[in-house]
Design an enzyme around this catalytic site. Structure first.
Site: not given
Ligand code: 5GP
Length: 114
Positions: A31, A87, A96, A100, A102
């Site tokens: 990240d 998220n 974004v 994805h 995290h």
């Protein structure tokens, strides 16, 4: 098809990133704004906007993302624990619009998250 997402551009090497894993189906990068000593994003090469828009047909790919994240956690020596976060949408803090996961670790993480 609309313009490539940020992660599609990274997968196409149009935008640089520190790649920690890549296979046929997914990629993992550091990240750009790490929130923990280890903060890695694992995303599918296939464009899925968010987990809430994944379909039954994506089930193997979603499983692959989680297992890849767990493998990377092992490689990163996160034996004391880690957290996987997805998220989804504005209230979830998604910025974004390309699914994805995290992977966060390397310090004691607080609970509940903000
Ligand atoms: P989200 O907020 O959608 O759950 O997560 C997006 C993540 O992408 C954020 O943690 C943010 O720091 C990261 N990010 C945004 N732009 C870039 C970039 O250009 N390169 C990398 N490596 N990460 C990025």
């Amino acid at each position: 098809m609309s313009e490539k997402t940020l992660f599609e551009k990274i997968a196409a090497r149009e935008i640089p990133a520190t790649i920690v894993h890549e296979d046929e189906h997914c990629m993992a990068i550091k990240d750009i704004s790490p929130q923990a000593p280890v903060h890695i994003l694992v995303f599918p090469k296939k464009r899925i906007s968010r987990v809430g828009q994944a379909s039954e047909a994506d089930a193997p790919l979603l499983g692959h993302l989680l297992l890849s994240a767990a493998n990377i956690a092992r490689e990163q020596k996160l034996g004391d624990g880690f957290r996987l976060v997805i998220n989804n949408g504005p209230h979830g803090g998604e910025t974004v619009p390309h699914l994805h996961v995290h992977l966060l670790g390397g310090r004691q993480l607080g609970w509940p998250p903000g």
